[in-house]
Design a protein around this motif. Structure first.
Motif, PDB file in Angstrom:
ATOM      1  N   ASP A 178      13.915  32.226  63.240  1.00 35.96           N
ATOM      2  CA  ASP A 178      14.833  31.456  62.418  1.00 35.96           C
ATOM      3  C   ASP A 178      15.077  32.187  61.116  1.00 35.96           C
ATOM      4  OD1 ASP A 178      12.542  31.031  60.958  1.00 35.96           O
ATOM      5  OD2 ASP A 178      12.172  29.049  61.819  1.00 35.96           O
ATOM      6  N   GLU A 179      15.671  31.486  60.145  1.00 34.24           N
ATOM      7  CA  GLU A 179      16.119  32.166  58.920  1.00 34.24           C
ATOM      8  C   GLU A 179      14.982  32.761  58.109  1.00 34.24           C
ATOM      9  OE1 GLU A 179      18.994  28.999  60.113  1.00 34.24           O
ATOM     10  OE2 GLU A 179      16.838  29.140  59.817  1.00 34.24           O
ATOM     11  N   ILE A 180      13.778  32.217  58.205  1.00 30.09           N
ATOM     12  CA  ILE A 180      12.692  32.718  57.364  1.00 30.09           C
ATOM     13  C   ILE A 180      11.923  33.853  58.031  1.00 30.09           C
ATOM     14  CG2 ILE A 180      12.410  30.426  56.358  1.00 30.09           C
ATOM     15  CD1 ILE A 180       9.690  30.329  57.852  1.00 30.09           C
ATOM     16  N   ASP A 181      12.164  34.086  59.291  1.00 35.58           N
ATOM     17  CA  ASP A 181      11.446  35.129  60.002  1.00 35.58           C
ATOM     18  C   ASP A 181      12.055  36.489  59.710  1.00 35.58           C
ATOM     19  OD1 ASP A 181       9.616  33.457  61.206  1.00 35.58           O
ATOM     20  OD2 ASP A 181      10.981  32.986  62.863  1.00 35.58           O
ATOM     21  N   ASN A 182      11.272  37.524  59.960  1.00 36.60           N
ATOM     22  CA  ASN A 182      11.764  38.876  59.740  1.00 36.60           C
ATOM     23  C   ASN A 182      12.929  39.202  60.668  1.00 36.60           C
ATOM     24  OD1 ASN A 182      10.357  39.930  57.566  1.00 36.60           O
ATOM     25  ND2 ASN A 182       8.591  40.488  58.822  1.00 36.60           N
ATOM     26  N   VAL A 183      13.660  40.260  60.328  1.00 38.03           N
ATOM     27  CA  VAL A 183      14.857  40.645  61.062  1.00 38.03           C
ATOM     28  C   VAL A 183      14.507  40.946  62.515  1.00 38.03           C
ATOM     29  CG1 VAL A 183      16.798  42.256  61.114  1.00 38.03           C
ATOM     30  CG2 VAL A 183      15.746  41.630  58.936  1.00 38.03           C
ATOM     31  N   SER A 184      15.414  40.596  63.423  1.00 33.85           N
ATOM     32  CA  SER A 184      15.193  40.785  64.853  1.00 33.85           C
ATOM     33  C   SER A 184      14.898  42.237  65.185  1.00 33.85           C
ATOM     34  CB  SER A 184      16.420  40.314  65.633  1.00 33.85           C
ATOM     35  OG  SER A 184      16.323  40.699  66.983  1.00 33.85           O
ATOM     36  N   SER A 185      13.957  42.457  66.101  1.00 33.33           N
ATOM     37  CA  SER A 185      13.624  43.808  66.553  1.00 33.33           C
ATOM     38  C   SER A 185      14.759  44.445  67.338  1.00 33.33           C
ATOM     39  CB  SER A 185      12.352  43.771  67.417  1.00 33.33           C
ATOM     40  OG  SER A 185      12.547  42.906  68.528  1.00 33.33           O
ATOM     41  N   GLU A 186      15.814  43.668  67.601  1.00 32.73           N
ATOM     42  CA  GLU A 186      16.983  44.241  68.267  1.00 32.73           C
ATOM     43  C   GLU A 186      17.667  45.246  67.344  1.00 32.73           C
ATOM     44  OE1 GLU A 186      21.309  42.726  70.016  1.00 32.73           O
ATOM     45  OE2 GLU A 186      19.768  41.284  69.418  1.00 32.73           O
ATOM     46  N   TYR A 187      17.511  45.053  66.011  1.00 33.43           N
ATOM     47  CA  TYR A 187      18.201  45.895  65.033  1.00 33.43           C
ATOM     48  C   TYR A 187      17.275  46.840  64.285  1.00 33.43           C
ATOM     49  CZ  TYR A 187      22.172  42.789  65.777  1.00 33.43           C
ATOM     50  OH  TYR A 187      23.198  42.086  66.344  1.00 33.43           O
ATOM     51  N   ILE A 188      16.020  46.462  64.125  1.00 35.60           N
ATOM     52  CA  ILE A 188      15.083  47.315  63.387  1.00 35.60           C
ATOM     53  C   ILE A 188      13.822  47.513  64.221  1.00 35.60           C
ATOM     54  CG2 ILE A 188      13.721  47.585  61.296  1.00 35.60           C
ATOM     55  CD1 ILE A 188      15.757  45.994  59.776  1.00 35.60           C
ATOM     56  N   LEU A 189      13.544  48.785  64.557  1.00 32.56           N
ATOM     57  CA  LEU A 189      12.380  49.120  65.377  1.00 32.56           C
ATOM     58  C   LEU A 189      11.495  50.098  64.605  1.00 32.56           C
ATOM     59  CD1 LEU A 189      14.372  49.877  68.658  1.00 32.56           C
ATOM     60  CD2 LEU A 189      13.180  47.760  68.115  1.00 32.56           C
ATOM     61  N   LYS A 190      10.195  49.861  64.655  1.00 29.32           N
ATOM     62  CA  LYS A 190       9.269  50.760  63.972  1.00 29.32           C
ATOM     63  C   LYS A 190       8.827  51.862  64.922  1.00 29.32           C
ATOM     64  CE  LYS A 190       5.236  50.900  60.957  1.00 29.32           C
ATOM     65  NZ  LYS A 190       4.194  50.119  60.270  1.00 29.32           N
ATOM     66  N   ASN A 191       8.910  53.108  64.476  1.00 28.21           N
ATOM     67  CA  ASN A 191       8.493  54.257  65.281  1.00 28.21           C
ATOM     68  C   ASN A 191       7.011  54.542  65.085  1.00 28.21           C
ATOM     69  OD1 ASN A 191      11.183  54.689  66.158  1.00 28.21           O
ATOM     70  ND2 ASN A 191      11.632  55.805  64.259  1.00 28.21           N
ATOM     71  N   ALA A 192       6.449  55.327  65.989  1.00 28.73           N
ATOM     72  CA  ALA A 192       5.013  55.633  65.947  1.00 28.73           C
ATOM     73  C   ALA A 192       4.634  56.407  64.688  1.00 28.73           C
ATOM     74  CB  ALA A 192       4.613  56.421  67.201  1.00 28.73           C
ATOM     75  N   ASP A 193       5.573  57.196  64.141  1.00 30.83           N
ATOM     76  CA  ASP A 193       5.255  58.021  62.966  1.00 30.83           C
ATOM     77  C   ASP A 193       5.441  57.270  61.648  1.00 30.83           C
ATOM     78  OD1 ASP A 193       7.968  57.803  62.883  1.00 30.83           O
ATOM     79  OD2 ASP A 193       8.400  59.964  62.870  1.00 30.83           O
ATOM     80  N   GLY A 194       5.725  55.971  61.719  1.00 26.74           N
ATOM     81  CA  GLY A 194       5.871  55.175  60.503  1.00 26.74           C
ATOM     82  C   GLY A 194       7.297  55.016  60.029  1.00 26.74           C
ATOM     83  N   SER A 195       8.221  55.767  60.602  1.00 26.87           N
ATOM     84  CA  SER A 195       9.629  55.603  60.251  1.00 26.87           C
ATOM     85  C   SER A 195      10.213  54.422  61.012  1.00 26.87           C
ATOM     86  CB  SER A 195      10.402  56.889  60.574  1.00 26.87           C
ATOM     87  OG  SER A 195      10.397  57.128  61.970  1.00 26.87           O
ATOM     88  N   TYR A 196      11.472  54.113  60.710  1.00 26.23           N
ATOM     89  CA  TYR A 196      12.132  52.985  61.356  1.00 26.23           C
ATOM     90  C   TYR A 196      13.461  53.429  61.957  1.00 26.23           C
ATOM     91  CZ  TYR A 196       8.804  50.038  58.861  1.00 26.23           C
ATOM     92  OH  TYR A 196       7.655  49.466  58.385  1.00 26.23           O
ATOM     93  N   LYS A 197      13.750  52.904  63.147  1.00 26.44           N
ATOM     94  CA  LYS A 197      15.054  53.112  63.773  1.00 26.44           C
ATOM     95  C   LYS A 197      15.868  51.852  63.515  1.00 26.44           C
ATOM     96  CE  LYS A 197      17.297  54.058  68.212  1.00 26.44           C
ATOM     97  NZ  LYS A 197      17.089  54.219  69.688  1.00 26.44           N
ATOM     98  N   ILE A 198      16.995  52.017  62.795  1.00 31.61           N
ATOM     99  CA  ILE A 198      17.761  50.863  62.341  1.00 31.61           C
ATOM    100  C   ILE A 198      19.194  50.947  62.858  1.00 31.61           C
ATOM    101  CG2 ILE A 198      18.689  49.687  60.309  1.00 31.61           C
ATOM    102  CD1 ILE A 198      16.225  50.340  58.835  1.00 31.61           C
ATOM    103  N   SER A 199      19.661  49.856  63.405  1.00 32.41           N
ATOM    104  CA  SER A 199      21.037  49.784  63.887  1.00 32.41           C
ATOM    105  C   SER A 199      22.010  49.762  62.712  1.00 32.41           C
ATOM    106  CB  SER A 199      21.236  48.527  64.734  1.00 32.41           C
ATOM    107  OG  SER A 199      22.607  48.310  65.007  1.00 32.41           O
ATOM    108  N   GLY A 200      23.166  50.432  62.882  1.00 28.99           N
ATOM    109  CA  GLY A 200      24.185  50.403  61.846  1.00 28.99           C
ATOM    110  C   GLY A 200      24.755  49.027  61.631  1.00 28.99           C
ATOM    111  N   LYS A 201      24.542  48.114  62.600  1.00 25.54           N
ATOM    112  CA  LYS A 201      25.053  46.755  62.488  1.00 25.54           C
ATOM    113  C   LYS A 201      24.179  45.867  61.601  1.00 25.54           C
ATOM    114  CE  LYS A 201      27.061  46.908  67.147  1.00 25.54           C
ATOM    115  NZ  LYS A 201      27.019  46.295  68.504  1.00 25.54           N
ATOM    116  N   THR A 202      23.020  46.381  61.161  1.00 24.82           N
ATOM    117  CA  THR A 202      22.130  45.602  60.302  1.00 24.82           C
ATOM    118  C   THR A 202      22.831  45.288  58.986  1.00 24.82           C
ATOM    119  OG1 THR A 202      20.211  46.742  61.249  1.00 24.82           O
ATOM    120  CG2 THR A 202      19.875  45.563  59.179  1.00 24.82           C
TER     121      THR A 202
END
Length: 446
Positions: A336-360
């Motif tokens: 819901d609105e208070i939860d963190n952003v959906s993992s559909e748009y922001i994914l955490k990589n093994a090296d600590g970086s993040y893969k983020i959709s341009g639609k975020t």
């Protein structure tokens, strides 16, 4: 002999049709008004009295087999002997060869035509076969009934001698594991949607769980004190994001007095935000840790409360359960609105970086990373891709630094940024002193 083959095949097909046709399928067909109602009712009666009608088919199969063995072998032997008379073989030899070949050929024909073929037909389309055989079987059952009754009584007596009870159709009850196994097979066969199976599994698990299994533990519980003002709690709400807070005495989580609802607080703030939350306290119910979820849900519905306190064996607060915690047991994680952003748009990589959709969206970007960027507020763009394309000339593999973040364009398609790789570096002193928007973590306390 052809007629005997036909009857043997008929009784085998009937036997497997009886076994394979499900009672629920017949009941569904009757409710839907599909097919001949009289035949369906007769078929349902047969399936409900399976032992009796299976005995009829077994009598038919046995009689057909005896007749085939009686007239079939001799007939085929004569045909083979007549065909081999052109060979220079003695009469004794001809009859010996004819007898052996006759048995082999009769066995082959009987197995294929009266066993395997009708069996496969009944397994592949049990309802259709059942509708074909139901009327003849009804009359055969009447014809053979005295003999069938004698066989069933004799069999039951022998079974009783072994200290066992005869099988009963009423005992044919499936366990949860068997129901799930059948449902998985139905999913594999395309007859059941996999989501239906998932909800079925969750429903079974739901009935096996207790309040302690799904509660928010007291160590993660956010509370407010009975002496706090409406203004104080609203400010706390803006930082934490929860729409309901348990209210305690002396900041002691073992002394939960009730809960406050953010709507009540905001409405009161329009009049006077200095009033204490004790004036807006709503009743909260308590349950033991071992309360089944099913019973817990019924209490919440009856008491019209979305939150309950779970007590341990000593009467202290073990945690809380909200209606959302219960819904998630059936439907999975409900963001819901208070939860963190959906993992559909922001994914955490093994090296600590993040893969983020341009639609975020820019707001979700700030919310996820708990940061605030003044330039985002001044931009007319809504998404992170739009912001970059508005302010920079980007191409694939470009790295753009915005505040604490390095944004690398990893997927550029038709001049639109599909995906970015984001790395966060240490903040400068100015950035560290900048105001931060802190989104709420998931803890079920909505």
């Amino acid at each position: 002999m052809v007629v005997v083959f036909y009857f043997a095949a008929f009784f085998v097909a009937t036997e497997f049709a009886l076994v394979q046709t499900r009672k629920s399928a017949l009941e569904s067909a009757l409710e839907a008004g599909k097919g001949n109602r009289r035949k369906l009712q007769t078929a349902l009666k047969m399936v409900q009295n399976l032992n009796e009608y299976l005995s009829t088919t077994q009598v038919g199969v046995t009689l057909a087999g005896i007749i085939l063995g009686w007239i079939g072998e001799g007939t085929i032997e004569i045909l083979i002997v007549d065909a081999l008379r052109i060979a220079p073989i003695s009469e004794t030899g001809l009859h010996a060869i004819g007898a052996i070949l006759g048995v082999m050929l009769l066995t082959y024909l009987e197995v294929v035509l009266t066993e395997i073929v009708p069996k496969n037909l009944s397994i592949d389309m049990p309802m259709k076969m059942m509708m074909l055989v139901v009327t003849p079987l009804h009359y055969f059952h009447i014809l053979f009934y005295p003999f069938v009754w004698l066989l069933n009584v004799s069999a039951a007596a022998i079974i009783h001698l072994f200290g066992l009870r005869p099988a009963s159709e009423s005992n044919d009850v499936l366990t949860q594991a068997e129901i799930l196994r059948l449902s998985r097979n139905a999913v594999t066969g395309g007859m059941l949607d996999k989501n239906d199976l998932l909800y079925m599994q969750r429903a079974f698990d739901f009935n096996d769980k207790i309040a302690k299994d799904i509660m928010v533990d007291r160590t993660s519980l956010e509370v407010v004190d009975i002496t706090d003002s409406v203004k104080t709690v609203i400010n706390y709400y803006l930082r934490q994001g929860f729409s309901r807070f348990p209210v305690v005495a002396n900041n002691d989580k073992d002394k939960i007095l009730g809960y406050v609802y953010i709507y009540d607080l905001i409405r009161q703030a329009q009049v006077d935000d200095r009033i204490l939350v004790s004036k807006l306290l709503r009743t909260i119910i308590t349950v033991p840790e071992v309360t089944p979820i099913q019973g817990l849900l019924q209490q919440m519905i009856q008491k019209q409360t979305p939150i309950v306190v779970v007590l341990d064996e000593y009467g202290g607060t073990s945690g809380i359960v909200t209606d959302k915690d219960i819904y998630e047991e059936l439907f999975g994680v409900v963001k819901d609105e208070i939860d963190n952003v959906s993992s559909e748009y922001i994914l955490k990589n093994a090296d600590g970086s993040y893969k983020i959709s341009g639609k975020t969206t820019l707001y979700d970007f700030e919310r996820f990373f708990r940061t605030k960027n003044k330039n985002f507020d001044e931009s007319e763009s809504v998404t992170i891709a739009g912001y970059l394309l508005e302010n920079y000339k980007v191409k694939r593999d470009d790295v753009i630094t915005i505040g604490q973040f390095d944004l690398k364009v990893v997927d550029l398609n038709h001049n639109y940024i599909d995906w970015l790789e984001v790395r966060r570096h240490a903040a400068s002193p100015d950035e560290q002193n900048a105001p931060q928007d802190k989104p709420a973590e998931i803890n079920g306390q909505k």
